[in-house]
Design an enzyme around this catalytic site. Structure first.
Site, PDB file in Angstrom:
ATOM      1  N   ASP A 107       0.801  -1.222   0.000  1.00  0.00           N
ATOM      2  CA  ASP A 107       0.000   0.000   0.000  1.00  0.00           C
ATOM      3  C   ASP A 107       0.840   1.280   0.000  1.00  0.00           C
ATOM      4  OD1 ASP A 107       0.734  -0.946   2.566  1.00  0.00           O
ATOM      5  OD2 ASP A 107      -0.786   0.282   3.556  1.00  0.00           O
ATOM      6  N   GLU A 173      -0.565  -2.155   5.221  1.00  0.00           N
ATOM      7  CA  GLU A 173       0.395  -2.075   6.333  1.00  0.00           C
ATOM      8  C   GLU A 173       0.259  -0.741   7.049  1.00  0.00           C
ATOM      9  OE1 GLU A 173       3.378  -1.308   8.935  1.00  0.00           O
ATOM     10  OE2 GLU A 173       3.318  -0.153   7.090  1.00  0.00           O
TER      11      GLU A 173
HETATM   12 ZN   LIG Z   1       5.106   3.635   6.342  1.00  0.00          ZN
HETATM   13 ZN   LIG Z   2       6.413   0.974   5.448  1.00  0.00          ZN
END
Ligand SMILES: [Zn+2]
Ligand SMILES: [Zn+2]
Length: 439
Positions: A107, A173
């Site tokens: 991401d 994440e």
């Molecule tokens: Zn980051």
């Molecule tokens: Zn990262």
């Protein structure tokens, strides 16, 4: 020292010699190096493509599709749609051996890129109701491209490779959007390690804190546990001219902010583990001559040990509640339940893989890092199996990493030589672990 009987000497010597001789590698180092070289140009191209087409957390539709297409083209068993957009593939080596997992995150961030690149991102998206620029400002484009390259390299070595590799391409994440779940914890909940249970998991992060060509690691607790909290201070509204007719939550909040400064500086043993406690926002009031009835504060704290984390929660709660009480107000402290645990590098695994990292990076180019107060949801994998997470430098040679724009900056810049080292490091660690070298 006890003397060995004369007849035992040759046997003891043989045992020492055998122990010193590494197991014969089925996949020799030159073949591993050649496999890494063969994917190099493609990894750069993939990374540039992902960089130009970044997608926010839980919205990695195009990225995961590209990843899945590539993994299928390699003939791997591929599963999609895990934790929304996650992609998982399994490679079964030609010989029996252990199972490992390699993880990349996919991401990007709501950041408007300011780096002038031919493949600069001009992407936009809606985030918290606002139109924002989207940029791979944390370098997850590199992680995804590196793992795609490592998958291809391992497939080319498959015949002689012992064991099984689980490739984990993880969404979100950076944190799922409000009201959604995602990331490593959701992948685990949705049965990631039931697909294949690894005995070790590896991951890397590109970072501005190191020059390109350098790898950074730390054994044991490495990256911080991160917690979000809110403090709601309830007072009683009154006219700004007659504060004694109300209870001023703005003054109480100010005292709480200052009181909390003594938790890390005066109340924790920071010689053992560092900690950080920050207030990120204070909201209260609407007009110059009205004392509001309430103030809301939000912030974060970072810890490297569960006991210290618990101490901070208790002391923060006590500080806020008691300061509020002293002024006739109330304070309610809430800790969000979406915390990231500490990234812990398994000491034995770290020790075992260090020679591999030193071989791929070169002598003197693997450095022990200080604690990192940033967080990583890679931590969740480490709660289930021994894990190793390391940093690969991407600040160009000649630039002081302390001055380089950090990850998450709109000026974050990645020296592409870091991609090659990332591939060789992850590939090296995988092959060496699977075939039991080095020991
Ligand atoms: Zn980051
Ligand atoms: Zn990262």
């Amino acid at each position: 020292m006890q003397r060995l009987p004369a007849f035992a000497a040759p046997a003891a010597l043989l045992a020492v010699l055998l122990a010193a001789t590494p197991a014969r590698a089925a996949v020799p180092e030159p073949a591993v190096d050649a496999a890494a070289r063969s994917v190099n140009a493609q990894v750069v191209a993939w990374r540039r493509d992902f960089h130009q087409h970044p997608e926010l957390s839980n919205r990695e539709f195009r990225t995961s599709q590209k990843v899945a297409e590539h993994l299928k083209s390699l003939g791997l068993e591929v599963r999609t749609g895990i934790a929304h957009t996650g992609v998982v593939a399994i490679l079964r080596g030609g010989r029996p051996g252990p199972t490992i997992a390699l993880r990349a995150d996919m991401d990007a961030l709501p950041v408007t890129e300011q780096v002038d690149l031919p493949f600069k991102s001009v992407a936009t998206a809606e985030y918290r109701g606002e139109k924002v620029g989207v940029m791979h400002a944390c370098g997850h484009d590199a992680h995804t491209a590196i793992l795609m390259g490592v998958a291809e390299a391992l497939v080319s070595l498959r015949k002689d490779l012992p064991g099984t590799v689980l490739f984990v391409f993880q969404p979100a994440e950076e944190g799922a959007p409000d009201g959604e779940r995602g990331g490593a914890s959701l992948m685990l909940e949705e049965g990631l390690f039931e697909i294949a249970k690894p005995e070790a998991v590896f991951g890397l992060h590109v970072g501005s804190a190191l020059n390109a060509g350098t790898i950074g690691y730390r054994s044991g607790p490495f990256m911080a546990a991160s917690d979000r909290y809110s403090i709601n201070v309830q007072g009683r509204q009154s006219h700004g001219a007659w504060p004694w007719k109300g209870v001023d939550p703005i003054v109480v909040s100010s005292q709480i902010v200052l009181g909390m400064q003594t938790i890390v500086s005066r109340q924790l043993d920071i010689t053992r583990y560092p900690a950080v406690l920050s207030v990120g926002a204070i909201k209260g009031g609407i007009r110059n001559n009205i004392i509001p009835d309430k103030v809301e504060m939000v912030g974060t704290f970072r810890t490297f040990d569960p006991a210290v984390r618990q101490q901070i929660i208790e002391r923060m709660t006590r500080t806020a509640e008691d300061i509020a009480h002293a002024s006739g107000a109330t304070a309610k402290v809430e800790i969000a339940d979406d915390n990231n645990p500490v990234v812990v590098n398994d000491p034995a695994l770290t020790q075992r893989m260090l020679p591999t990292l030193e071989r791929v990076a070169g002598a003197g180019r693997v450095v022990e890092m200080p604690y990192v107060t940033g967080a990583e949801d890679f931590a969740f994998y480490g709660q289930n199996v021994p894990a190793l997470f390391f940093f690969v430098g991407v600040t160009p040679a000649g630039v002081d990493p302390a001055q380089a724009p950090s990850n998450h900056s709109p000026l974050f810049y990645l020296d592409e030589s870091g991609l090659d080292l990332g591939v060789r490091a992850l590939l090296g660690v995988a092959v060496d672990y699977l075939q039991g070298t080095p020991r």
